[in-house]
Write an enzyme that holds these catalytic residues in place. Structure first.
Site, PDB file in Angstrom:
ATOM      1  N   GLU A 131       4.840   0.772  -0.526  1.00 33.54           N
ATOM      2  CA  GLU A 131       5.430   1.838  -1.347  1.00 33.54           C
ATOM      3  C   GLU A 131       6.953   1.861  -1.329  1.00 33.54           C
ATOM      4  O   GLU A 131       7.592   2.140  -2.348  1.00 33.54           O
ATOM      5  CB  GLU A 131       4.893   3.217  -0.921  1.00 33.54           C
ATOM      6  CG  GLU A 131       3.447   3.479  -1.319  1.00 33.54           C
ATOM      7  CD  GLU A 131       2.429   2.870  -0.361  1.00 33.54           C
ATOM      8  OE1 GLU A 131       2.853   2.276   0.657  1.00 33.54           O
ATOM      9  OE2 GLU A 131       1.217   2.978  -0.626  1.00 33.54           O
ATOM     10  N   HIS A 166      -4.553  12.965   1.507  1.00 32.58           N
ATOM     11  CA  HIS A 166      -4.735  12.573   0.105  1.00 32.58           C
ATOM     12  C   HIS A 166      -4.846  13.784  -0.808  1.00 32.58           C
ATOM     13  O   HIS A 166      -5.441  13.704  -1.874  1.00 32.58           O
ATOM     14  CB  HIS A 166      -6.003  11.725  -0.064  1.00 32.58           C
ATOM     15  CG  HIS A 166      -5.955  10.388   0.601  1.00 32.58           C
ATOM     16  ND1 HIS A 166      -6.036  10.239   1.956  1.00 32.58           N
ATOM     17  CD2 HIS A 166      -5.833   9.140   0.091  1.00 32.58           C
ATOM     18  CE1 HIS A 166      -5.974   8.944   2.256  1.00 32.58           C
ATOM     19  NE2 HIS A 166      -5.849   8.253   1.147  1.00 32.58           N
TER      20      HIS A 166
END
Lengths: 319, 325
Positions: B60, B129
């Protein structure tokens, strides 16, 4: 790949320019004319100059917190650089960036960076843009030995190799990440050894030999331009001065520093140019005199430049 | 106007911008043949190829930094981060680089990039999440933050975000992907920094963003049965924040409830509340400003606990009743 006389003299001039610039910054800093902090690259000039000499004018670079030399070699103008360090409106960043953030997008300098390793993915992204636009440009990514232990270094090299991006990673290994010796921070013997993990060429070069740096980087740049992907180059060098303004050099010996001063890249190149009859001492003296005058003029320009207006403080946050 | 799913409207916006401008490209994990973890980019690789719908390794920070570099070098990257929670991995490149570059460089560079990510709870994905925290990004100068709530808005706003010359954080609540709404056939772009009045009303203003707009509208329907006429304002972008529309509404209704999906403490609702308190709307207030937001806990897994972690329709209904009591 052969260097012309003009290019050799350009390299000498630029190295001398960087040396004078850095020593003047040190002087201005001690005279309280420069605010904040700065990281000087005295002793490392051959790496910046040799590497950038291998680029075409519209190629790009990303630089580091120790980035004055890269900027100068890439065509940065001394008056605007001094003006930035003095925090003036006429500086490269209008006095907003200072030493650690000098950038000049027009000359392909995508900026110095205050975050160790911060420029590595940015260079990778610039190279991706070149690949997509098919503009034939190569990006040269400078970073220090400290950055080779940042996660983003590994993420970026992996991607660049995978996508065969036109980028050349050049580590200026000056043997210390602030105070910690390279051997105490890094599990491998050489930064270049890490190239194997990303299936790219890894080359070690004497970072104090400007022509050697040029040749190694040139080869990598041509490879990148042919679309064959990135390389990792490690230039072994040394910074003569402290990490930044507050460094008392307690982590290394005077003898070690003196030993490296003996390997001065500028003195060494001067000797070579004279020995090989590329230039006479008089010609090189003349170059030095010219540079010294440019430095004086640039400082004058900076000193006489206006401070930024507080009315404009919020200017330039958004495009 | 055709009815479309939020996810399809979003994809249409991406597709139209990619057709319009060759410098727009997508970058992210599993966005190619897989179509993205939630299917947002499904099929785009067939139309634009792997050069412009770029599958990346799970990296990322590098993905974000590569987008910054590509943007500075003249492209318009649109990054997908698989879950909003993973934006924490992008932070250095987004905050220290993307957001600051323009100012640091004296206004002489631009970073036209979008970083999109699905956020929010309600799917049982637990703490790593499920979090919504777009308000965090609104705290950083140099970024813009968009939290679209409807299919119509998500299409117009993704197009605006892509055309904007600044880094834009684009927060998509997962539960909105399957929400249907009317989407115009013609090409349209919505301005960043303009709130939308989602429902006109007299008695109370609800300022809600993202999924909470849907819940506020449902609550308004409930309250209508009790004769309470609710106005729902959707800021649509947290940065820039359109306080004008909010202030005007509060001046009209005299009461305000602010509802967000972010954890309540230090959430963006506090910024809205402070904006109201510091404006001429203060004199029109007939009740204290009230806020609803997520509990100050990581999102729990158990479905009943998860449901209680963020405001639901009944909480909004109850809060409005309290304000009108």
């Amino acid at each position: 790949m052969d260097l012309t006389t003009d290019k050799k003299l350009w390299m000498y001039r630029k190295m001398y320019e960087i040396r004078c610039f850095e020593l003047e910054v040190d002087r201005l800093f001690k005279a309280n004319m420069i605010w904040g902090t700065c990281h000087l690259s005295v002793g490392e000039e051959a790496t910046a100059v040799g590497a950038i000499a291998a680029l075409e004018a519209d190629d790009m670079i990303t630089s580091t917190h120790r980035g004055h030399g890269h900027c100068i070699a890439k065509g940065g103008k001394l008056p605007q650089m001094f003006a930035e360090l003095l925090g003036r409106e006429t500086g490269y960043c209008r006095g907003r960036g200072g030493s650690m953030h000098i950038a000049d997008i027009d000359t392909g300098n995508l900026g110095a960076n205050g975050i160790v390793g911060g420029g590595i993915p940015i260079a990778t992204g610039a190279a991706l843009a070149s690949k997509m636009k098919k503009d034939g440009r190569v990006t040269l990514c400078f970073f220090g030995d400290g950055a080779n232990n940042e996660g983003v270094f590994h993420e970026s090299l992996n991607i660049a190799s995978l996508w065969k991006l036109p980028v050349v990673y050049i580590c200026e290994n000056n043997l210390y990440g602030m105070s910690v010796a390279f051997s105490r921070s890094t599990a491998v013997k050489n930064v270049a050894d890490r190239a194997a993990a990303y299936d790219m060429p890894g080359e070690i070069v004497d970072g104090n030999d400007v022509e050697a740096v040029y040749h190694v980087v040139k080869k990598a740049v041509e490879r990148a331009r042919r679309g064959e992907g990135p390389s990792l180059i490690e230039a072994k060098t040394y910074r003569w001065l402290g990490h930044s303004k507050s460094d008392a050099n307690v982590y290394r010996t005077k003898e070690e520093i003196e030993e490296w001063k003996e390997k001065c890249p500028i003195k060494r190149y001067r000797l070579k140019l004279v020995q090989e009859k590329i230039a006479t001492d008089e010609e090189l003296d003349r170059i030095e005199k010219e540079v010294e005058k440019e430095i004086r003029d640039a400082i004058e320009y900076a000193k006489n430049s206006p401070e930024p207006s507080v009315d404009d403080i919020a200017n330039g946050v958004y495009a | 106007m055709a009815e479309k799913l939020y996810i399809d409207a979003l994809r249409e916006g991406l597709r139209e911008e990619m057709q319009r401008d060759q410098s727009v490209f997508l970058l992210g994990e599993d966005i190619g043949i897989y179509g993205g973890a939630f299917g947002v980019t499904r099929g785009l690789i067939d139309e634009f190829g792997e050069e412009r719908v770029v599958d990346t390794p799970i990296s990322e920070q590098a993905i974000t930094g590569i987008a910054v570099g590509a943007a500075v070098a003249g492209m318009r990257p649109v990054v997908e981060i698989m879950f909003f929670d993973f934006l924490t991995l992008s932070m250095d490149q987004l905050i220290n680089q993307g957001a600051k570059i323009r100012y640091m460089f004296g206004g002489k560079a631009k970073v036209p990039m979008v970083i999109r990510a699905p956020m929010g709870c309600g799917t049982g994905a637990a703490a790593q999440h499920s979090q919504s925290f777009p308000g965090v990004f609104a705290h950083f100068p140099g970024l813009k933050v968009v939290i679209p709530s409807t299919p119509h808005d998500v299409k117009g706003l993704i197009k605006a975000a892509i055309r904007d010359d600044n880094p834009v954080v684009f927060a998509e609540h997962k539960l909105l992907y399957r929400v249907k709404g009317e989407v115009p056939e013609e090409d349209y772009v919505l301005p960043l920094g303009k709130a939308d009045i989602k429902r006109k009303g007299r008695d109370i203003t609800i300022v809600a963003g993202s999924i909470m707009v849907i819940r506020a509208l449902e609550a308004a329907k409930e309250l209508e049965k009790e004769g309470i006429d609710v106005e729902v304002i959707d800021p649509r972008t947290l940065k820039p924040l359109d306080m004008r529309t909010i202030i005007d509404s509060v001046k009209k209704t005299g009461r305000v409830l602010i509802v967000e999906d972010d954890p309540l403490s230090f959430g963006w609702g506090a910024e809205v509340a402070a904006g109201i308190a510091g404006s001429e709307a203060f004199d029109y207030l007939d009740a204290p400003v009230k806020r609803l937001g997520g509990l100050d806990i990581p999102i729990p897994y158990n479905p009943n606990l998860e449901r209680h972690a963020v405001p639901q329709v009944e909480n909004i209904v109850e809060a409005v009743r309290e304000l009108l009591r």
